[in-house]
Design a protein around this motif. Structure first.
Motif, PDB file in Angstrom:
ATOM      1  N   GLY A  24       0.829  -1.195   0.000  1.00 38.79           N
ATOM      2  CA  GLY A  24       0.000   0.000   0.000  1.00 38.79           C
ATOM      3  C   GLY A  24       0.861   1.241   0.000  1.00 38.79           C
ATOM      4  O   GLY A  24       2.065   1.172   0.262  1.00 38.79           O
ATOM      5  N   TYR A  25       0.234   2.353  -0.328  1.00 33.49           N
ATOM      6  CA  TYR A  25       0.975   3.616  -0.328  1.00 33.49           C
ATOM      7  C   TYR A  25       0.004   4.773  -0.201  1.00 33.49           C
ATOM      8  O   TYR A  25      -1.192   4.634  -0.460  1.00 33.49           O
ATOM      9  N   GLN A  26       0.533   5.899   0.199  1.00 30.47           N
ATOM     10  CA  GLN A  26      -0.218   7.146   0.224  1.00 30.47           C
ATOM     11  C   GLN A  26       0.760   8.266  -0.081  1.00 30.47           C
ATOM     12  O   GLN A  26       1.900   8.256   0.386  1.00 30.47           O
ATOM     13  N   LEU A  27       0.304   9.227  -0.867  1.00 30.42           N
ATOM     14  CA  LEU A  27       1.148  10.339  -1.273  1.00 30.42           C
ATOM     15  C   LEU A  27       0.763  11.600  -0.518  1.00 30.42           C
ATOM     16  O   LEU A  27      -0.404  11.786  -0.171  1.00 30.42           O
ATOM     17  N   ALA A  28       1.736  12.478  -0.285  1.00 34.34           N
ATOM     18  CA  ALA A  28       1.444  13.783   0.288  1.00 34.34           C
ATOM     19  C   ALA A  28       0.624  14.574  -0.734  1.00 34.34           C
ATOM     20  O   ALA A  28       0.672  14.300  -1.939  1.00 34.34           O
ATOM     21  N   ALA A  29      -0.112  15.557  -0.261  1.00 36.12           N
ATOM     22  CA  ALA A  29      -1.020  16.324  -1.120  1.00 36.12           C
ATOM     23  C   ALA A  29      -0.322  16.950  -2.321  1.00 36.12           C
ATOM     24  O   ALA A  29      -0.899  17.054  -3.389  1.00 36.12           O
ATOM     25  N   ASN A  30       0.916  17.345  -2.170  1.00 33.29           N
ATOM     26  CA  ASN A  30       1.620  18.028  -3.263  1.00 33.29           C
ATOM     27  C   ASN A  30       2.492  17.086  -4.096  1.00 33.29           C
ATOM     28  O   ASN A  30       3.324  17.549  -4.869  1.00 33.29           O
ATOM     29  N   THR A  31       2.313  15.788  -3.969  1.00 34.91           N
ATOM     30  CA  THR A  31       3.110  14.818  -4.723  1.00 34.91           C
ATOM     31  C   THR A  31       2.260  14.220  -5.832  1.00 34.91           C
ATOM     32  O   THR A  31       1.181  13.680  -5.576  1.00 34.91           O
ATOM     33  N   ASP A  32       2.747  14.327  -7.055  1.00 39.22           N
ATOM     34  CA  ASP A  32       2.025  13.860  -8.239  1.00 39.22           C
ATOM     35  C   ASP A  32       2.193  12.352  -8.408  1.00 39.22           C
ATOM     36  O   ASP A  32       3.301  11.862  -8.600  1.00 39.22           O
ATOM     37  N   GLU A  33       1.091  11.634  -8.358  1.00 38.35           N
ATOM     38  CA  GLU A  33       1.132  10.175  -8.486  1.00 38.35           C
ATOM     39  C   GLU A  33       1.677   9.745  -9.852  1.00 38.35           C
ATOM     40  O   GLU A  33       2.256   8.673  -9.987  1.00 38.35           O
ATOM     41  N   ASP A  34       1.512  10.577 -10.858  1.00 36.17           N
ATOM     42  CA  ASP A  34       1.965  10.237 -12.205  1.00 36.17           C
ATOM     43  C   ASP A  34       3.404  10.638 -12.483  1.00 36.17           C
ATOM     44  O   ASP A  34       3.905  10.434 -13.590  1.00 36.17           O
ATOM     45  N   SER A  35       4.093  11.192 -11.480  1.00 36.88           N
ATOM     46  CA  SER A  35       5.477  11.609 -11.701  1.00 36.88           C
ATOM     47  C   SER A  35       6.359  10.386 -11.937  1.00 36.88           C
ATOM     48  O   SER A  35       6.078   9.278 -11.478  1.00 36.88           O
ATOM     49  N   LEU A  36       7.435  10.605 -12.674  1.00 39.02           N
ATOM     50  CA  LEU A  36       8.364   9.515 -13.006  1.00 39.02           C
ATOM     51  C   LEU A  36       8.934   8.872 -11.744  1.00 39.02           C
ATOM     52  O   LEU A  36       9.025   7.641 -11.648  1.00 39.02           O
ATOM     53  N   LEU A  37       9.306   9.681 -10.762  1.00 38.53           N
ATOM     54  CA  LEU A  37       9.895   9.143  -9.533  1.00 38.53           C
ATOM     55  C   LEU A  37       8.909   8.243  -8.793  1.00 38.53           C
ATOM     56  O   LEU A  37       9.237   7.113  -8.426  1.00 38.53           O
TER      57      LEU A  37
END
Length: 69
Positions: A24-37
Motif C-alpha cells: 500500500g501507499y499514500q502520497l502527500a497532497a503536493n506529490t504527483d502520483e503520475d510523476s516519473l519518480l
C-alpha cells in the motif's frame, strides 16, 4: 532518467509486508502520483529485503522523502 523537469520534493508513505513487497501507499497532497519518480518506486513492487532489525516496520507505513534539486 531524472532531469531538471523533475525538480521538486516528493513524499510518499509505503506499507510493506515481511517480504518487503509494497502492499500500500499514500502520497502527500503536493506529490504527483503520475510523476516519473513515484511511478518508478511503485513499479518496483518490492523493496530490498528487510534485515531482522528492520522487520518491525512490516505492515506499518514508512515515510520516504526525496528532494531533487
Amino acid at each position: 532518467m531524472l532531469t531538471h523537469e523533475h525538480i521538486g520534493q516528493y513524499k510518499l508513505a509505503l506499507v510493506v509486508d515481511k517480504r518487503a513487497v509494497i502492499t500500500g501507499y499514500q502520497l502527500a497532497a503536493n506529490t504527483d502520483e503520475d510523476s516519473l519518480l513515484v511511478q518508478t518506486i511503485l513499479n518496483l513492487g518490492q523493496l530490498p529485503a528487510l534485515s531482522s532489525s528492520n522487520s518491525c516496520i512490516a505492515g506499518k507505513p514508512f515515510i520516504f522523502e526525496f528532494t531533487i534539486e
